[in-house]
Design an enzyme around this catalytic site. Sequence first.
Site, PDB file in Angstrom:
ATOM      1  N   ASP A  31       0.850  -1.192   0.000  1.00 46.08           N
ATOM      2  CA  ASP A  31       0.000   0.000   0.000  1.00 46.08           C
ATOM      3  C   ASP A  31       0.888   1.246   0.000  1.00 46.08           C
ATOM      4  OD1 ASP A  31      -3.221   0.527   0.980  1.00 46.08           O
ATOM      5  OD2 ASP A  31      -1.807   2.194   1.047  1.00 46.08           O
ATOM      6  N   ILE A  32       0.536   2.214  -0.843  1.00 39.29           N
ATOM      7  CA  ILE A  32       1.345   3.425  -0.998  1.00 39.29           C
ATOM      8  C   ILE A  32       1.308   4.298   0.261  1.00 39.29           C
ATOM      9  CG2 ILE A  32      -0.424   4.998  -1.926  1.00 39.29           C
ATOM     10  CD1 ILE A  32       1.558   5.721  -4.160  1.00 39.29           C
ATOM     11  N   ASN A  88     -12.715  -3.208   2.597  1.00 39.48           N
ATOM     12  CA  ASN A  88     -13.582  -2.041   2.707  1.00 39.48           C
ATOM     13  C   ASN A  88     -14.626  -2.176   1.599  1.00 39.48           C
ATOM     14  OD1 ASN A  88     -12.100  -0.859   4.814  1.00 39.48           O
ATOM     15  ND2 ASN A  88     -10.660   0.051   3.377  1.00 39.48           N
ATOM     16  N   VAL A  97     -10.786   2.700  -3.777  1.00 37.91           N
ATOM     17  CA  VAL A  97     -10.466   2.159  -5.103  1.00 37.91           C
ATOM     18  C   VAL A  97     -11.474   1.040  -5.374  1.00 37.91           C
ATOM     19  CG1 VAL A  97      -8.740   1.017  -6.528  1.00 37.91           C
ATOM     20  CG2 VAL A  97      -8.015   2.727  -4.836  1.00 37.91           C
ATOM     21  N   HIS A 101     -10.138  -5.713  -3.472  1.00 34.65           N
ATOM     22  CA  HIS A 101      -8.807  -5.986  -2.909  1.00 34.65           C
ATOM     23  C   HIS A 101      -8.926  -6.287  -1.427  1.00 34.65           C
ATOM     24  CE1 HIS A 101      -9.590  -1.642  -2.676  1.00 34.65           C
ATOM     25  NE2 HIS A 101      -8.933  -1.669  -1.532  1.00 34.65           N
ATOM     26  N   HIS A 103      -6.945  -6.105   2.152  1.00 35.21           N
ATOM     27  CA  HIS A 103      -5.828  -5.506   2.880  1.00 35.21           C
ATOM     28  C   HIS A 103      -5.256  -6.539   3.851  1.00 35.21           C
ATOM     29  CE1 HIS A 103      -6.771  -1.111   2.067  1.00 35.21           C
ATOM     30  NE2 HIS A 103      -7.931  -1.654   1.766  1.00 35.21           N
TER      31      HIS A 103
END
Length: 110
Positions: A31-32, A88, A97, A101, A103
Amino acid sequence: MSEDCLFCKIVNKEIESQFLYEDDTYVVFKDINPSAPVHLLLVPRRHIRSINDLEPAHESLVGGLFSLAAKMAKEQGVDKSGYKLLFNVEKGGGQMVFHLHLHLLGGWQR
Ligand code: 5GP
Ligand code: ZN
């Protein structure tokens, strides 16, 4: 592939990103903006908007995400100390986004 989807672009290498893992079905990258010392995003290559959009045919894809999470946690050395897995879902659930995905968060000292 969805035209304006950030993760589709990352998956298709239109946007530079270092994959910690990739196969025909999934990619994994950091993660950025990490919320934990270890914060990975596990992303199916296939564009699915969110958990709300799952169909019966996606069950093995989602099941595989959890097996991959366990493998990545081990690789990152957080399997024994423990970690969190989080989806999420839609805006109210914190999704920013809209490409499915998972996390993986861990690595805290406690
Ligand atoms: P969401 O809030 O949708 O569940 O999670 C999206 C995550 O993607 C966020 O934690 C955010 O920091 C991360 N993110 C957003 N843009 C990028 C990017 O360009 N590269 C990477 N590696 N992560 C990103
Ligand atoms: Zn996408």
